[in-house]
Design a protein around this motif. Structure first.
Motif, short mmCIF file in Angstrom:
data_model
loop_
_atom_site.label_atom_id
_atom_site.label_comp_id
_atom_site.label_asym_id
_atom_site.label_seq_id
_atom_site.Cartn_x
_atom_site.Cartn_y
_atom_site.Cartn_z
N ALA A 119 26.74 17.10 77.88
CA ALA A 119 25.42 16.67 76.99
C ALA A 119 26.08 15.96 75.72
O ALA A 119 26.94 16.41 75.24
N ILE A 121 24.25 14.49 72.03
CA ILE A 121 23.21 14.79 71.27
C ILE A 121 23.19 14.55 69.84
O ILE A 121 24.74 14.50 69.40
N SER A 150 21.39 13.38 77.96
CA SER A 150 20.99 13.31 76.66
C SER A 150 19.46 13.36 77.02
O SER A 150 18.74 13.53 77.91
N ASP A 157 20.83 9.74 71.04
CA ASP A 157 20.81 9.91 72.29
C ASP A 157 20.74 8.70 73.14
O ASP A 157 21.39 8.28 73.91
N ALA A 160 24.11 7.28 73.40
CA ALA A 160 25.16 7.76 74.17
C ALA A 160 24.76 7.30 75.72
O ALA A 160 25.58 7.11 76.54
N HIS A 161 23.38 7.41 76.12
CA HIS A 161 23.07 6.77 77.38
C HIS A 161 23.58 5.31 77.55
O HIS A 161 24.23 4.99 78.46
N THR A 171 24.51 8.60 83.66
CA THR A 171 23.70 9.15 82.69
C THR A 171 22.40 9.84 83.36
O THR A 171 21.67 9.32 84.29
N ASN A 219 14.81 20.50 75.08
CA ASN A 219 16.10 20.47 74.77
C ASN A 219 16.78 21.68 75.69
O ASN A 219 17.98 21.66 75.79
N ILE A 222 18.18 20.25 78.64
CA ILE A 222 19.59 19.39 78.48
C ILE A 222 20.67 20.42 78.29
O ILE A 222 21.83 20.06 79.04
N ILE A 229 27.96 20.74 74.99
CA ILE A 229 27.15 19.93 74.27
C ILE A 229 28.13 19.31 73.18
O ILE A 229 28.64 20.12 72.53
N THR A 240 18.26 18.66 66.89
CA THR A 240 19.65 18.78 67.62
C THR A 240 20.14 20.17 67.66
O THR A 240 20.73 20.46 68.27
#
Length: 295
Positions: A119, A121, A150, A157, A160-161, A171, A219, A222, A229, A240
């Motif tokens: 993950a 985040i 994420s 987020d 990251a994707h 992803t 969360n 995730i 993470i 977060t």
């Protein structure tokens, strides 16, 4: 997997979208849900720990939902409901205190079977510093076939994707609303790409709108899906760090990107490092943690 039980569970979850932990007393009393229609509101009140008027409403709603063509509707929208007994349901989620009773999935289901999930985040207000960090962190993970998980939120987020997709990686987005209410609107195009080519997961039936209390629940999924993470930027009091609390509860590895000492968004990662998180500034450092672990 019992098809009739699954149909009854989906009908129940449609009108009472709660975690497995909340449903366990009912399932212990009625494992196949064959007696649910005949239970009195008083019984439901005690088994589910809800108010009597809620129990009356739930019984009526459940009876109605049994008549809905849920399977056909989900198929029409390319949604696969994955109950906690389904072979595709990730075993790691059953280790959570309150696993999702049902996951609703859209996209490439093979990603669920990949045990290499990390993950990433961070703050919805993430800056270009998160972008720079991801340029160093994501490529080695993608190279080693890690799936990046994420929450499809604004900021870190989405970064990251997007970075994972740009690099040709895979992803998973875990969202806090049903598929008929994608959120946030700013990420609509990204959401569509992930639904079509990657994987979007939610524990909420399609009609559920995004509510602020859905996201802390999101969360834990995730965290539950992931080996570890990575936090890029985050304030000390933030969603977060609530994800990190879930991760620590379940023995996950925590990685934090050090940042500038005069940035509020560095205070979260620095606090995590102080508390034992591994400081990282490239993806190879993350991979070092897993090089001797079979996948």
């Amino acid at each position: 997997m019992n098809k009739e039980f699954t149909e009854r569970l989906l009908a129940l979850h449609y009108v009472y979208p709660k975690s497995l932990q909340k449903l366990l007393p009912l399932l212990a009393d009625d494992p196949d849900l064959t007696k649910l229609e005949r239970k009195s509101p008083n019984e439901l009140m005690w088994l589910l720990n809800i108010k009597l008027e809620q129990a009356v409403q739930l019984k009526a709603s459940y009876r109605q939902s049994l008549t809905f063509p849920l399977a056909e509707t989900y198929a029409k929208y390319k949604i696969l409901p994955i109950s906690y007994q389904h072979p595709l349901y990730p075993e790691s989620l059953l280790e959570l205190f309150d696993p999702p009773a049902v996951l609703y999935a859209k996209g490439d289901l093979t990603l669920l079977a990949n045990s290499r999930k990390i993950a990433i985040i961070g703050s919805r207000k993430a800056t270009s510093y998160s972008q720079k960090a991801l340029q160093k962190i994501v490529p080695p993970l993608v190279e080693k076939d890690y799936v990046i998980v994420s929450g499809l939120a604004k900021g870190a987020d989405a970064m990251a994707h997007q970075k994972t997709i740009d690099l040709g990686g895979r992803t998973i987005a875990v969202t806090g609303s049903g598929f008929l209410h994608p959120y946030p609107k700013e990420n609509a195009n990204l959401n569509h790409i992930i639904e079509e080519r990657h994987l979007v997961l939610t524990e909420y039936p399609p009609y559920v709108k995004p509510e602020k209390w859905n996201f802390p629940m999101r969360n834990r999924i995730i965290s539950g899906l992931s080996k570890g993470i990575i936090v890029t930027e985050a304030q000390v009091k933030s969603g977060t760090l609530s994800t990190i609390e879930h991760a620590l509860d379940h023995g996950k590895d925590i990685f934090a990107v050090p940042g500038s000492i005069d940035s509020l968004l560095s205070e979260g990662p620095h606090k995590l490092i102080l508390e034992g998180a591994k400081p990282v500034w490239n993806g190879w450092q993350v991979l070092e943690e897993y090089q001797h672990i079979p996948v």
